[in-house]
Design a protein around this motif. Sequence first.
Motif, mmCIF file in Angstrom:
data_model
loop_
_atom_site.group_PDB
_atom_site.id
_atom_site.type_symbol
_atom_site.label_atom_id
_atom_site.label_comp_id
_atom_site.label_asym_id
_atom_site.label_seq_id
_atom_site.Cartn_x
_atom_site.Cartn_y
_atom_site.Cartn_z
ATOM 1 N N GLU A 13 -0.884 -2.678 -2.083
ATOM 2 C CA GLU A 13 -2.121 -2.112 -2.631
ATOM 3 C C GLU A 13 -2.016 -0.589 -2.773
ATOM 4 N N ALA A 14 -1.278 0.041 -1.867
ATOM 5 C CA ALA A 14 -1.047 1.489 -1.979
ATOM 6 C C ALA A 14 -0.216 1.789 -3.221
ATOM 7 N N ARG A 20 -2.143 3.172 -10.894
ATOM 8 C CA ARG A 20 -3.306 3.249 -11.788
ATOM 9 C C ARG A 20 -4.101 4.546 -11.681
ATOM 10 N N ASP A 21 -3.871 5.331 -10.620
ATOM 11 C CA ASP A 21 -4.707 6.501 -10.383
ATOM 12 C C ASP A 21 -3.851 7.770 -10.315
ATOM 13 N N PRO A 22 -3.835 8.569 -11.384
ATOM 14 C CA PRO A 22 -3.025 9.787 -11.388
ATOM 15 C C PRO A 22 -3.371 10.754 -10.256
ATOM 16 N N LEU A 23 -4.642 10.818 -9.856
ATOM 17 C CA LEU A 23 -5.017 11.700 -8.750
ATOM 18 C C LEU A 23 -4.381 11.219 -7.452
ATOM 19 N N ALA A 24 -4.371 9.922 -7.219
ATOM 20 C CA ALA A 24 -3.739 9.381 -6.006
ATOM 21 C C ALA A 24 -2.254 9.733 -5.986
ATOM 22 N N LEU A 25 -1.590 9.587 -7.124
ATOM 23 C CA LEU A 25 -0.169 9.931 -7.213
ATOM 24 C C LEU A 25 0.046 11.412 -6.906
ATOM 25 N N LEU A 26 -0.804 12.262 -7.472
ATOM 26 C CA LEU A 26 -0.681 13.695 -7.236
ATOM 27 C C LEU A 26 -0.948 14.030 -5.768
ATOM 28 N N ILE A 27 -1.945 13.410 -5.163
ATOM 29 C CA ILE A 27 -2.233 13.655 -3.748
ATOM 30 C C ILE A 27 -1.039 13.217 -2.890
ATOM 31 N N PRO A 36 7.505 11.452 6.529
ATOM 32 C CA PRO A 36 8.223 10.489 5.695
ATOM 33 C C PRO A 36 7.467 10.226 4.392
ATOM 34 N N LEU A 37 8.219 10.033 3.322
ATOM 35 C CA LEU A 37 7.563 9.834 2.026
ATOM 36 C C LEU A 37 6.696 8.585 2.007
ATOM 37 N N GLU A 38 7.050 7.588 2.793
ATOM 38 C CA GLU A 38 6.198 6.385 2.857
ATOM 39 C C GLU A 38 4.806 6.742 3.356
ATOM 40 N N LYS A 39 4.730 7.619 4.342
ATOM 41 C CA LYS A 39 3.442 8.064 4.881
ATOM 42 C C LYS A 39 2.696 8.880 3.828
ATOM 43 N N ALA A 40 3.402 9.802 3.190
ATOM 44 C CA ALA A 40 2.762 10.660 2.191
ATOM 45 C C ALA A 40 2.147 9.850 1.053
ATOM 46 N N PHE A 41 2.903 8.884 0.534
ATOM 47 C CA PHE A 41 2.428 8.158 -0.642
ATOM 48 C C PHE A 41 1.533 6.965 -0.311
ATOM 49 N N SER A 42 1.428 6.603 0.973
ATOM 50 C CA SER A 42 0.455 5.577 1.351
ATOM 51 C C SER A 42 -0.869 6.210 1.782
ATOM 52 N N SER A 43 -0.854 7.505 2.111
ATOM 53 C CA SER A 43 -2.077 8.172 2.556
ATOM 54 C C SER A 43 -3.195 8.220 1.507
ATOM 55 N N PRO A 44 -2.904 8.324 0.205
ATOM 56 C CA PRO A 44 -4.017 8.254 -0.754
ATOM 57 C C PRO A 44 -4.782 6.920 -0.675
ATOM 58 N N TYR A 45 -4.066 5.844 -0.381
ATOM 59 C CA TYR A 45 -4.733 4.546 -0.229
ATOM 60 C C TYR A 45 -5.601 4.536 1.032
ATOM 61 N N VAL A 46 -5.090 5.098 2.115
ATOM 62 C CA VAL A 46 -5.868 5.177 3.356
ATOM 63 C C VAL A 46 -7.106 6.041 3.135
ATOM 64 N N LEU A 47 -6.945 7.141 2.399
ATOM 65 C CA LEU A 47 -8.091 7.990 2.065
ATOM 66 C C LEU A 47 -9.138 7.189 1.289
ATOM 67 N N THR A 48 -8.679 6.413 0.339
ATOM 68 C CA THR A 48 -9.586 5.568 -0.451
ATOM 69 C C THR A 48 -10.327 4.577 0.445
ATOM 70 N N ARG A 50 -10.990 4.944 3.643
ATOM 71 C CA ARG A 50 -11.924 5.679 4.508
ATOM 72 C C ARG A 50 -13.174 6.115 3.760
ATOM 73 N N LEU A 51 -13.027 6.436 2.490
ATOM 74 C CA LEU A 51 -14.177 6.851 1.685
ATOM 75 C C LEU A 51 -14.941 5.657 1.112
ATOM 76 N N GLY A 52 -14.295 4.507 1.053
ATOM 77 C CA GLY A 52 -14.917 3.310 0.487
ATOM 78 C C GLY A 52 -14.743 3.206 -1.016
ATOM 79 N N HIS A 53 -14.010 4.132 -1.614
ATOM 80 C CA HIS A 53 -13.751 4.142 -3.062
ATOM 81 C C HIS A 53 -12.653 5.159 -3.349
ATOM 82 N N ALA A 54 -12.073 5.057 -4.529
ATOM 83 C CA ALA A 54 -11.086 6.055 -4.948
ATOM 84 C C ALA A 54 -11.828 7.335 -5.310
ATOM 85 N N PRO A 55 -11.522 8.434 -4.639
ATOM 86 C CA PRO A 55 -12.259 9.660 -4.914
ATOM 87 C C PRO A 55 -11.847 10.293 -6.241
ATOM 88 N N THR A 56 -12.751 11.082 -6.778
ATOM 89 C CA THR A 56 -12.445 11.885 -7.960
ATOM 90 C C THR A 56 -12.073 13.285 -7.492
#
Length: 193
Positions: A13-14, A20-27, A36-48, A50-56
């Motif tokens: 899911e991450a 699908r989300d350019p902002l998530a990729l950039l974050i 580790p890059l796995e942590k960096a690139f999975s953190s946008p999903y964890v952020l999503t 925690r917020l309950g949605h993909a942030p803008t």
Amino acid sequence: MAGMTLSLPIDAEANTLLQRDPLALLIGMVLDQQIPLEKAFSSPYVLTQRLGHAPTAEEIAGYDPEALVEIFAKPPALHRFPKAMAARVQEVCRLLVQRYDGRAERIWTEASDGRDALKRIAELPGFGKQKAQIFLALLGKRFDLAAPGWREAAGAYGEAGAYRSVADITDADSLTRVREYKQRQKAAAKAKP
């Protein structure tokens, strides 16, 4: 984003969010330092989550800084330096709002060529030349970036068949090859007088 071939060894899911989300990729790329890059690139999903949605970008740019740090620091923290990286992500989002109407993809989709895309990426807070080249290579190799000359602008990271960065990871074997390259680079740097 069309042409997606990125497949990092992270939660499916991450990976889907990054696709699908350019902002998530950039974050993810913003966070890709000193962890580790796995942590960096999975953190946008964890952020999503925690917020309950993909942030803008607008949402993050306007977020209360202390509250954003709390979200980043909540165990497991999104980065080993949650306060600094929450601030960095917020700075990037503020720039996106000011220059690109909050749309991360405009940085590269509206670039006239690879050099222009590199220049735009390098203007982001926390992006030096190397990080900008890696992100440009990631966009070119895994997201079919249309900017002519992106390989040249990305330098060695743009080379086909290279295993130097996240741009070259498609499976566990390529991840191992990238890690081996980075280890050789670190050893060579330590060996210099």
